[in-house]
Design a protein around this motif. Structure first.
Motif, PDB file in Angstrom:
ATOM      1  N   LYS A  11      22.081  72.102 -89.797  1.00 56.30           N
ATOM      2  CA  LYS A  11      22.071  72.290 -91.784  1.00 56.30           C
ATOM      3  C   LYS A  11      21.061  71.207 -92.229  1.00 56.30           C
ATOM      4  N   ARG A  14      18.587  73.776 -92.336  1.00 58.34           N
ATOM      5  CA  ARG A  14      19.037  74.574 -93.744  1.00 58.34           C
ATOM      6  C   ARG A  14      18.204  74.282 -94.798  1.00 58.34           C
ATOM      7  N   GLU A  16      20.780  72.053 -96.091  1.00 57.92           N
ATOM      8  CA  GLU A  16      22.447  72.324 -96.584  1.00 57.92           C
ATOM      9  C   GLU A  16      22.587  71.057 -97.221  1.00 57.92           C
ATOM     10  N   LYS A  47      12.779  72.894 -84.165  1.00 51.95           N
ATOM     11  CA  LYS A  47      13.809  73.985 -85.130  1.00 51.95           C
ATOM     12  C   LYS A  47      14.293  74.771 -84.130  1.00 51.95           C
TER      13      LYS A  47
END
Ligand code: AMP
Length: 121
Positions: A11, A14, A16, A47
């Motif tokens: 998360k 990304r 988020e 990553k």
């Protein structure tokens, strides 16, 4: 164990949820641990979607592996712990007490860290 893309570091990757980023390149992100165990406590993650050292060493590219290791040395210097010393560790699986199932290397320093493990009885 298969990779679960709902894990907290996925998360973060990304965007988020936030992190306090200290380093990023094509293959690596590093950020401060949310619950630091030492004056310097940074998590260095690939990553790519790797659960642990197990699948990272088996399937990551040489470039990804080199980037992670180089980031550790670079960060130790940039965070000011290279001279006095520090510890890097990656917990793996149940016996390793791994809590987040996305490979992360802890980089800790800034104080004497004591023995690596408690003495066995
Ligand atoms: P491990 O036991 O090796 O899986 O360690 C997981 C680490 O992730 C712990 O040191 C946590 O404090 C850290 N952590 C968990 N959630 C976050 C987050 N959102 N941002 C930064 N560090 C986190």
């Amino acid at each position: 164990m298969s990779y679960n893309p709902d894990n907290v570091f996925a998360k973060i990757l990304r965007g988020e949820i936030p992190c306090t980023k200290v380093y990023e390149d094509d293959h690596v992100l590093a950020f401060h641990d949310i619950n630091p165990q030492a004056p310097v406590h940074v998590l260095v993650i690939p990553k790519g979607a790797y659960v642990s050292v197990n699948d990272f060493t088996a399937t990551a590219s040489d470039a990804e592996i080199a980037a992670l290791i180089r980031a550790l040395g670079r960060l130790a210097a940039e965070l000011g712990v290279a001279e006095d010393g520090y510890r890097i560790l990656a917990n793996v699986g149940a016996n390793g007490h791994q809590e987040v199932p996305h490979l992360h290397v802890h980089l800790c320093g800034g104080r004497p860290l004591g023995r690596m493990l408690p003495k066995a009885d």
